[in-house]
Design an enzyme around this catalytic site. Structure first.
Site, short mmCIF file in Angstrom:
data_model
loop_
_atom_site.label_atom_id
_atom_site.label_comp_id
_atom_site.label_asym_id
_atom_site.label_seq_id
_atom_site.Cartn_x
_atom_site.Cartn_y
_atom_site.Cartn_z
N ASP A 243 0.99 -1.32 -0.15
CA ASP A 243 -0.22 0.09 -0.01
C ASP A 243 0.86 1.32 -0.01
O ASP A 243 1.54 1.47 -1.18
CB ASP A 243 -1.04 0.00 1.06
CG ASP A 243 -2.08 0.96 1.27
OD1 ASP A 243 -2.41 1.50 0.33
OD2 ASP A 243 -2.25 1.46 2.33
N LYS B 153 -1.43 -1.78 -4.25
CA LYS B 153 -2.33 -0.75 -4.47
C LYS B 153 -1.41 0.64 -4.95
O LYS B 153 -1.07 1.14 -4.00
CB LYS B 153 -3.06 -0.58 -3.11
CG LYS B 153 -4.64 0.18 -3.06
CD LYS B 153 -5.12 0.75 -1.70
CE LYS B 153 -5.62 -0.35 -1.02
NZ LYS B 153 -6.23 -0.13 0.21
#
Ligand code: IMP
Ligand code: MG
Length: 179
Positions: A103, A131
């Site tokens: 992330d 992500k």
């Protein structure tokens, strides 16, 4: 649990297929090498457990526990903390660090920092999800099953307030959850 799910974004069958494909790449890349796979707890637990069972040669496994979130927040802390480090000696071993999601990059970067200090032959990163949009650190996965949009997801190891890790798919929660 299912009543709290807005939608499934990656099905159990798709996860199974991609994990098997990714395991085949790992097998080809690390055959005849000394490989230690390091899972990041708690999120990387399910992915690591499924991944290693496709590998036909001897691998060592260990875990690190890293805290990236404070309590039930859906946004990460400024810095990730290593709460419990690895025990195995990875000097002269090839290391693959396994987590549920890349992330902001803080958790994996912190983990790579501590692994690199132990003088392994190589260190690579393997994640179920990437992500990309949220990245704050310069780090990219060497192995990745799926790219995901910038939404908070749960299931297959990923939690909200320590729940939903046991869902066999990846899903988005209904809006009533504090975001
Ligand atoms: P990073 O340090 O920001 O890269 O975050 C990595 C960690 O945050 C992962 O190990 C996950 O446990 C957690 N995380 C990041 N995004 C999500 C999400 O969408 N759902 C659940 N956990 C997440
Ligand atoms: Mg995690």
């Amino acid at each position: 649990m299912e009543a709290e799910i807005e939608k499934i974004i990656i099905s159990e069958a798709d996860i199974k297929d991609r994990v098997r494909e990714l395991a085949e790449r790992i097998i080809a890349d690390y055959e005849r090498k000394e490989l230690t796979m390091i899972g990041i707890l708690n999120g990387g637990l399910i992915f690591l457990a499924d991944l290693i069972r496709h590998i036909p040669f001897a691998v060592k496994i260990d875990t690190v526990r890293v805290n990236a979130y404070a309590g039930n927040a859906t946004y990460p802390k400024r810095e990730a903390d290593i709460v419990d480090s690895i025990r195995l000696n990875v000097k002269d071993e090839h290391v693959l660090v396994v987590d549920d999601i890349l992330d902001t990059g803080k958790t994996l970067l912190k983990t790579l920092d501590i692994v690199k200090k132990l003088n392994p032959l190589s260190v690579k990163v393997c994640v179920l999800l990437n992500k990309q949009e949220r990245r704050e650190r310069e780090i990219n996965p060497d192995y990745c099953c799926f790219e995901v949009e910038n939404r908070f997801v749960v299931g297959y190891g990923l939690d909200y307030d320590n729940r939903y890790r046991n869902l066999p798919y990846i899903a988005v929660l209904r809006e009533k959850q504090d975001k």
